[in-house]
Design an enzyme around this catalytic site. Structure first.
Site, PDB file in Angstrom:
ATOM      1  N   LYS A  22       0.814  -1.367  -0.309  1.00  0.00           N
ATOM      2  CA  LYS A  22       0.099  -0.194  -0.116  1.00  0.00           C
ATOM      3  C   LYS A  22       0.989   1.138   0.100  1.00  0.00           C
ATOM      4  O   LYS A  22       0.381   2.275  -0.923  1.00  0.00           O
ATOM      5  CB  LYS A  22      -0.682  -0.055   1.369  1.00  0.00           C
ATOM      6  N   ASN A  23       1.793   1.255   0.989  1.00  0.00           N
ATOM      7  CA  ASN A  23       2.486   2.490   1.493  1.00  0.00           C
ATOM      8  C   ASN A  23       3.599   2.782  -0.159  1.00  0.00           C
ATOM      9  O   ASN A  23       4.686   3.638   0.081  1.00  0.00           O
ATOM     10  CB  ASN A  23       3.181   2.395   2.563  1.00  0.00           C
ATOM     11  N   CYS A 116      -6.243  13.138  12.238  1.00  0.00           N
ATOM     12  CA  CYS A 116      -6.203  11.471  11.290  1.00  0.00           C
ATOM     13  C   CYS A 116      -6.840  10.612  12.733  1.00  0.00           C
ATOM     14  O   CYS A 116      -6.064  11.177  13.775  1.00  0.00           O
ATOM     15  CB  CYS A 116      -5.574  10.983  10.634  1.00  0.00           C
TER      16      CYS A 116
HETATM   17  C1  UD1 Z   1       4.228   6.899   6.537  1.00  0.00           C
HETATM   18  C2  UD1 Z   1       3.049   6.166   5.975  1.00  0.00           C
HETATM   19  C3  UD1 Z   1       2.402   5.391   7.403  1.00  0.00           C
HETATM   20  C4  UD1 Z   1       3.500   5.239   8.642  1.00  0.00           C
HETATM   21  C5  UD1 Z   1       4.801   6.244   8.127  1.00  0.00           C
HETATM   22  C6  UD1 Z   1       5.318   5.983   9.268  1.00  0.00           C
HETATM   23  C7  UD1 Z   1       2.394   5.672   4.169  1.00  0.00           C
HETATM   24  C8  UD1 Z   1       0.974   6.027   2.717  1.00  0.00           C
HETATM   25  N1  UD1 Z   1       2.248   5.988   5.263  1.00  0.00           N
HETATM   26  O1  UD1 Z   1       2.691   8.141   6.581  1.00  0.00           O
HETATM   27  O2  UD1 Z   1       2.056   4.041   7.454  1.00  0.00           O
HETATM   28  O3  UD1 Z   1       3.061   4.831   9.389  1.00  0.00           O
HETATM   29  O4  UD1 Z   1       4.978   7.042   7.248  1.00  0.00           O
HETATM   30  O5  UD1 Z   1       6.184   5.014   8.739  1.00  0.00           O
HETATM   31  O6  UD1 Z   1       3.168   5.873   3.483  1.00  0.00           O
HETATM   32  N2  UD1 Z   1       5.381  14.665  10.347  1.00  0.00           N
HETATM   33  C9  UD1 Z   1       5.906  16.148  10.556  1.00  0.00           C
HETATM   34  N3  UD1 Z   1       5.259  17.405   9.390  1.00  0.00           N
HETATM   35  C10 UD1 Z   1       5.783  16.335   8.674  1.00  0.00           C
HETATM   36  C11 UD1 Z   1       5.539  14.966   8.006  1.00  0.00           C
HETATM   37  C12 UD1 Z   1       5.741  14.561   9.325  1.00  0.00           C
HETATM   38  O7  UD1 Z   1       5.537  16.299  11.511  1.00  0.00           O
HETATM   39  O8  UD1 Z   1       5.614  18.031   7.431  1.00  0.00           O
HETATM   40  C13 UD1 Z   1       5.567  13.734  11.598  1.00  0.00           C
HETATM   41  C14 UD1 Z   1       4.217  13.231  11.991  1.00  0.00           C
HETATM   42  O9  UD1 Z   1       3.225  13.526  12.411  1.00  0.00           O
HETATM   43  C15 UD1 Z   1       4.802  12.064  12.334  1.00  0.00           C
HETATM   44  C16 UD1 Z   1       6.157  11.939  12.191  1.00  0.00           C
HETATM   45  O10 UD1 Z   1       6.754  12.990  10.817  1.00  0.00           O
HETATM   46  O11 UD1 Z   1       4.644  12.131  13.481  1.00  0.00           O
HETATM   47  C17 UD1 Z   1       6.095  10.490  10.680  1.00  0.00           C
HETATM   48  O12 UD1 Z   1       5.162  10.768  10.138  1.00  0.00           O
HETATM   49  P1  UD1 Z   1       5.855  10.233   8.129  1.00  0.00           P
HETATM   50  O13 UD1 Z   1       7.297   9.521   8.543  1.00  0.00           O
HETATM   51  O14 UD1 Z   1       5.373  11.998   7.205  1.00  0.00           O
HETATM   52  O15 UD1 Z   1       4.854   9.643   8.238  1.00  0.00           O
HETATM   53  P2  UD1 Z   1       3.324   9.665   6.443  1.00  0.00           P
HETATM   54  O16 UD1 Z   1       4.194   9.687   5.252  1.00  0.00           O
HETATM   55  O17 UD1 Z   1       2.398  10.153   7.063  1.00  0.00           O
END
Ligand code: UD1
Length: 421
Positions: A22-23, A116
Site C-alpha cells: 500500500k505505502n 487523522c
Molecule cells: C507513512 C506511512 C504510514 C506510516 C508512517 C511512518 C504512507 C502512505 N504512510 O506516513 O503508514 O505509519 O509513514 O512510518 O506511506 N511529520 C511532521 N511534519 C510533516 C510530516 C510528518 O511533523 O510535514 C511527523 C508526523 O506527524 C509523524 C512523523 O513525522 O509524527 C512521521 O510521519 P511520516 O513519516 O511523514 O508519515 P507519513 O508519510 O504520513
C-alpha cells in the site's frame, strides 16, 4: 456495513502470497502524473486507498483501469490541477499528489489533509521543502493554493525523516531545474520502490534507502511497466497472526531483509522464522514468551505500523512486554478494544505494558484505525469463542481481502453484512 466474524482457537497452516505494498503504490500512483503517459503497475493491491487515488487521478482528467491484478494508468489527459476537499479527506496521504501536480502543471490547489485517527498529521515539512524549491504556497482557510511556474533544484534538509515529505519532494524535484538533494530523508523500502519506478520512467534519482536522496530534475519521463514491491506490513501482520494462533505458515514474496526488526522480535518470543529466496516461513508452537521493550522508530527501526499487530500476538505470552510508540501520538486506540477481549494492557502516554493473559475471549469490538483493526483480527484468532469486528472499512484501506488470506491459512473468519438497527 460489513463485519468480520472470527471464531478463535484454530491454528494456522498453509501459504499465501503477500499483496503489493500500500505505502508503495500510493506515492507511485501520484508519480504516474509526472509521466504524462501510460503506466502498468503489476501486483497492484485492490485497496480502498488505491480506489481513492484512482478517483483523484480521474478528477484530474486521467484514466485508470484494472486488468487482472495490474492497474493501467494513463495520465496523458490531465486537464485540472485541483483536488476536491472530499477526496483529500478520504485518504490522509493524498498530500503526496501536491508535489506531482506542481511538477507537471506549475500550479496546484487542494485542501489540507487535516488530522487523522493517529493524531495530528502535519505537512509542514512537505510545504517548507516545496517552498524551498520555489513554490509559492498560500495557506488559508484549510486550502492550499500553490504556484510554481519554475521549480529550482536545491539542497533540502528535513528536520525529521518524514516518509511522505521525502516522497513529495522527490516528485516535485523531478520537475525542478537542476539537482535537488534531500538530506535526512526517510529510508523506508517504499522510497526505494518510488525511486525504482521514477527511474523506470526515465528519471535520474539516486540514494533512496540512504539518508540522502539526489534528484536530477527535468529528465523527460515516459510510461513504463513496473511491479509493486510486496507489502512488508501485511507480511508482518500474517506472521503475527501465526504467532498469535500458533501453527506453520509461509508467505510467498515476503522479504525478510525488509522485516528483520519484526522477525527478530518474533524469534525472541519463541517463533521459528526462516527465510529463503521465495519468501518467509514461520512456525509457532505453544505460548509465546514476553520480549525486550519494543520501541517504534523510522526504518530500519521497528515499524510503527507493526506495533498493534505485534501487541495483539503477545496478549497471551508468558510475562510482560513494554511498547514505546515514538512516531504517532495516538497509536494505542486499539487497546480498549483488546481489553474487551480479556487483554491486560496499561497505557501511560507513549508507553504501553502488555502482561500476557492465560486466555482471551471473543467479544464485539470495533476497528479504530487500519493497523488497530488488523490487530483485532490477530487477537481474535487466539480468543475462545466468537469475535465480531465492526467498522472494518479501516482494514479495507490497507489489506486486500484479509478474511480470504486468513481463511486460506486455515482461520475461521467470514465477512457478513451487518444489519443496522
Ligand atoms: C507513512 C506511512 C504510514 C506510516 C508512517 C511512518 C504512507 C502512505 N504512510 O506516513 O503508514 O505509519 O509513514 O512510518 O506511506 N511529520 C511532521 N511534519 C510533516 C510530516 C510528518 O511533523 O510535514 C511527523 C508526523 O506527524 C509523524 C512523523 O513525522 O509524527 C512521521 O510521519 P511520516 O513519516 O511523514 O508519515 P507519513 O508519510 O504520513
Amino acid at each position: 456495513m460489513s463485519q468480520l466474524l472470527v471464531r478463535g482457537g484454530r491454528s494456522l497452516l498453509g501459504e499465501v502470497a503477500v499483496q503489493g505494498a500500500k505505502n508503495s503504490v500510493l506515492p507511485i500512483l501520484a508519480a504516474t502524473l509526472l509521466t504524462g503517459g501510460q503506466v502498468e503497475l503489476r501486483g497492484c493491491p485492490r485497496l480502498r486507498d488505491v480506489d481513492a487515488s484512482i478517483r483523484i487521478l480521474k478528477t484530474l482528467g486521467c484514466d485508470a483501469r484494472w486488468e487482472g491484478d495490474s492497474l493501467l494508468a494513463d495520465t496523458s489527459g490531465l486537464n485540472c490541477c485541483a483536488v476536491s476537499d472530499i477526496l483529500m479527506r478520504e485518504m490522509r496521504s493524498s498530500a503526496i499528489f501536491l508535489g506531482a501536480i506542481l511538477a507537471r502543471c506549475g500550479e496546484a490547489e487542494m485542501s489540507y489533509p487535516g488530522g487523522c485517527e493517529l493524531g495530528p498529521r502535519p505537512i509542514d515539512l512537505h510545504l517548507a521543502g516545496l517552498r524551498d524549491l520555489g513554490a509559492e504556497i498560500q495557506d488559508s482557510g484549510g486550502m492550499l493554493r500553490c504556484k510554481a511556474p519554475r521549480l529550482r533544484g536545491r539542497d533540502l534538509v528535513l528536520s525529521l525523516p518524514s516518509v511522505g515529505a521525502t516522497e513529495n519532494l522527490m516528485l516535485a524535484a523531478c520537475g525542478a531545474e537542476g539537482v535537488t538533494t534531500i538530506a535526512n530523508a526517510a529510508r523506508e523500502p517504499e522510497i526505494v520502490d518510488l525511486q525504482g519506478f521514477l527511474n523506470a520512467c526515465g528519471a535520474a534519482v539516486s540514494g533512496a534507502g540512504t539518508s540522502t536522496v539526489t534528484v536530477e530534475g527535468r529528465h523527460p519521463l515516459h510510461g513504463c511497466t513496473y511491479e509493486i514491491m510486496p507489502d512488508r506490513i501485511a507480511a508482518a501482520t500474517y506472521l503475527c497472526a501465526a504467532a498469535s494462533a500458533g501453527g506453520e505458515i509461509y508467505l510467498r514474496k515476503a522479504r525478510e531483509d525488509q522485516l528483520s526488526t519484526v522477525t527478530a522480535v518474533l524469534r525472541e518470543a519463541g517463533c521459528a522464522v526462516r527465510a529463503d529466496r521465495g519468501g518467509v516461513g514461520c512456525v509457532c508452537r505453544g505460548r509465546l514468551k514476553s520480549v525486550r521493550p519494543v520501541r517504534t522508530a523510522p526504518y530500519p527501526g521497528f515499524p510503527t505500523d507493526a506495533q498493534a499487530v505485534l501487541m495483539a500476538a503477545l496478549l497471551r505470552s508468558r510475562g510482560a512486554t513494554v511498547f514505546e510508540e515514538t512516531i504517532f501520538e495516538n497509536r494505542y486506540r486499539h487497546v480498549d478494544e483488546l481489553v474487551r477481549m480479556g487483554a491486560d494492557i496499561r497505557v501511560a502516554g507513549r508507553v504501553a505494558v502488555v502482561t500476557g493473559a492465560e486466555t482471551l475471549h471473543g467479544a464485539p469490538v470495533r476497528c479504530t484505525d487500519l493497523r488497530g483493526g488488523a490487530a483485532l483480527c490477530v487477537a481474535a484468532l487466539a480468543a475462545e469463542g466468537e469475535t465480531s469486528i465492526t467498522e472494518i472499512s479501516h482494514i479495507d484501506r490497507g489489506y486486500e481481502c484479509i478474511e480470504r488470506e486468513l481463511r486460506t491459512l486455515g482461520a475461521d473468519i467470514v465477512r457478513t453484512e451487518l444489519r443496522e438497527l
